[in-house]
Motif scaffolding. Structure first.
Motif, PDB file in Angstrom:
ATOM      1  N   ALA A  56      49.403  44.158  52.133  1.00 33.62           N
ATOM      2  CA  ALA A  56      50.468  44.801  51.206  1.00 33.62           C
ATOM      3  C   ALA A  56      49.906  46.127  50.537  1.00 33.62           C
ATOM      4  O   ALA A  56      50.558  47.119  50.419  1.00 33.62           O
ATOM      5  N   TYR A  57      48.463  45.777  49.970  1.00 38.01           N
ATOM      6  CA  TYR A  57      48.297  46.999  49.217  1.00 38.01           C
ATOM      7  C   TYR A  57      47.825  48.288  49.913  1.00 38.01           C
ATOM      8  O   TYR A  57      48.069  49.086  49.708  1.00 38.01           O
ATOM      9  N   VAL A  58      47.411  47.845  51.257  1.00 35.95           N
ATOM     10  CA  VAL A  58      47.140  48.868  52.102  1.00 35.95           C
ATOM     11  C   VAL A  58      48.388  49.610  52.166  1.00 35.95           C
ATOM     12  O   VAL A  58      48.434  50.901  52.494  1.00 35.95           O
ATOM     13  N   ASN A 142      51.960  40.158  44.061  1.00 32.86           N
ATOM     14  CA  ASN A 142      50.983  40.184  45.287  1.00 32.86           C
ATOM     15  C   ASN A 142      49.559  39.471  44.887  1.00 32.86           C
ATOM     16  O   ASN A 142      49.271  38.552  45.489  1.00 32.86           O
ATOM     17  N   ILE A 143      49.153  40.222  43.810  1.00 35.34           N
ATOM     18  CA  ILE A 143      47.844  39.657  43.355  1.00 35.34           C
ATOM     19  C   ILE A 143      47.974  38.305  42.672  1.00 35.34           C
ATOM     20  O   ILE A 143      47.159  37.441  42.806  1.00 35.34           O
ATOM     21  N   LYS A 144      49.044  37.901  41.934  1.00 36.18           N
ATOM     22  CA  LYS A 144      49.450  36.681  41.561  1.00 36.18           C
ATOM     23  C   LYS A 144      49.381  35.676  42.663  1.00 36.18           C
ATOM     24  O   LYS A 144      48.850  34.689  42.470  1.00 36.18           O
ATOM     25  N   ALA A 145      49.848  36.110  43.867  1.00 42.48           N
ATOM     26  CA  ALA A 145      49.845  34.933  44.660  1.00 42.48           C
ATOM     27  C   ALA A 145      48.559  34.836  45.488  1.00 42.48           C
ATOM     28  O   ALA A 145      48.157  33.590  45.721  1.00 42.48           O
ATOM     29  N   ALA A 146      47.805  35.857  45.527  1.00 43.90           N
ATOM     30  CA  ALA A 146      46.773  35.563  46.213  1.00 43.90           C
ATOM     31  C   ALA A 146      45.572  34.859  45.348  1.00 43.90           C
ATOM     32  O   ALA A 146      45.040  33.993  45.646  1.00 43.90           O
TER      33      ALA A 146
END
Length: 217
Positions: A56-58, A142-146
């Motif tokens: 997602a970040y990419v 997103n980072i929260k999910a990871a």
């Protein structure tokens, strides 16, 4: 450049988790340890989910350079977070089913080996959690999910260690099962929270509630 930082960190965690997964699966097969094998396979589900976060970040980095893209990159991160939340929910339900099954069909546990694996898993997860730690105010879904995946994995490793040691010392095998079920319930609670938060961003519920009704399934 916060997203870029997050992208690098999630990639590191994906690699770290993937290596652990491979090692655990190989050892699980060579030592006939179900515990190792199962943990290796669980690690695999986290590699997929955290891999999705990295991707997602990419994508955000690529589309933010494109003139054609005028949407919100936040949506992409929330979509990834939402899918990751679903992974987490499935992961928790699978553990619960396995634990209940184990309760009715007790398996012979190779304690020392199983505890060793759980400890390795826990250390990898703690390292990953430090890598993915972020300020909650500035965090995206997103980072929260990871981060939640890593913490969930650490929780299951920890409950496995406690359960296995208790089972070994007092010879009560089902403590392991109870520990697994408690972990699952906690993970289900987290995943539902993540799905609610990221889902409301996807449906623009904060901005226009009536607009979102058309999109609800």
């Amino acid at each position: 450049m916060e997203n870029h930082q997050h992208e690098k960190k999630t990639l590191w965690v994906v690699l770290l988790t993937a290596v652990t997964m491979v090692v655990e699966i190989i050892y699980g097969l060579t030592t006939n340890s179900m515990a190792l094998l199962a943990d290796g396979i669980h690690m695999g589900s986290h590699v997929l989910a955290i891999g999705l976060s990295w991707l997602a970040y990419v994508i955000v980095r690529k589309v933010s350079k494109s003139e054609k893209f005028n949407g919100s990159s936040n949506k992409i991160l929330s979509l990834s977070g939402y899918n990751s939340g679903l992974f987490l929910l499935i992961f928790a339900i699978v553990i619960m089913v396995e634990a209940v099954d184990r309760f009715f069909n007790p398996a012979e546990i190779v304690y020392k080996e199983a505890i060793l694996v759980a400890v390795i898993g826990l250390l990898v997860n703690i390292a990953s959690a430090f890598l993915l730690h972020h300020d909650h105010e500035h965090s995206d879904h997103n980072i929260k999910a990871a981060y939640l995946h890593v913490i969930a994995d650490a929780l299951t490793s920890l409950s496995a260690i406690v359960g296995l040691i208790a089972a070994m010392v007092w010879d009560i095998p089902f403590i392991d099962t109870i520990a697994a079920i408690i972990s699952s319930l906690v993970i289900i609670k987290w995943s539902v929270g993540l799905l609610k938060d990221s889902g409301s961003v996807l449906l623009d519920i904060n901005n226009s509630t009536e607009h979102s009704h058309g999109h609800q399934h």
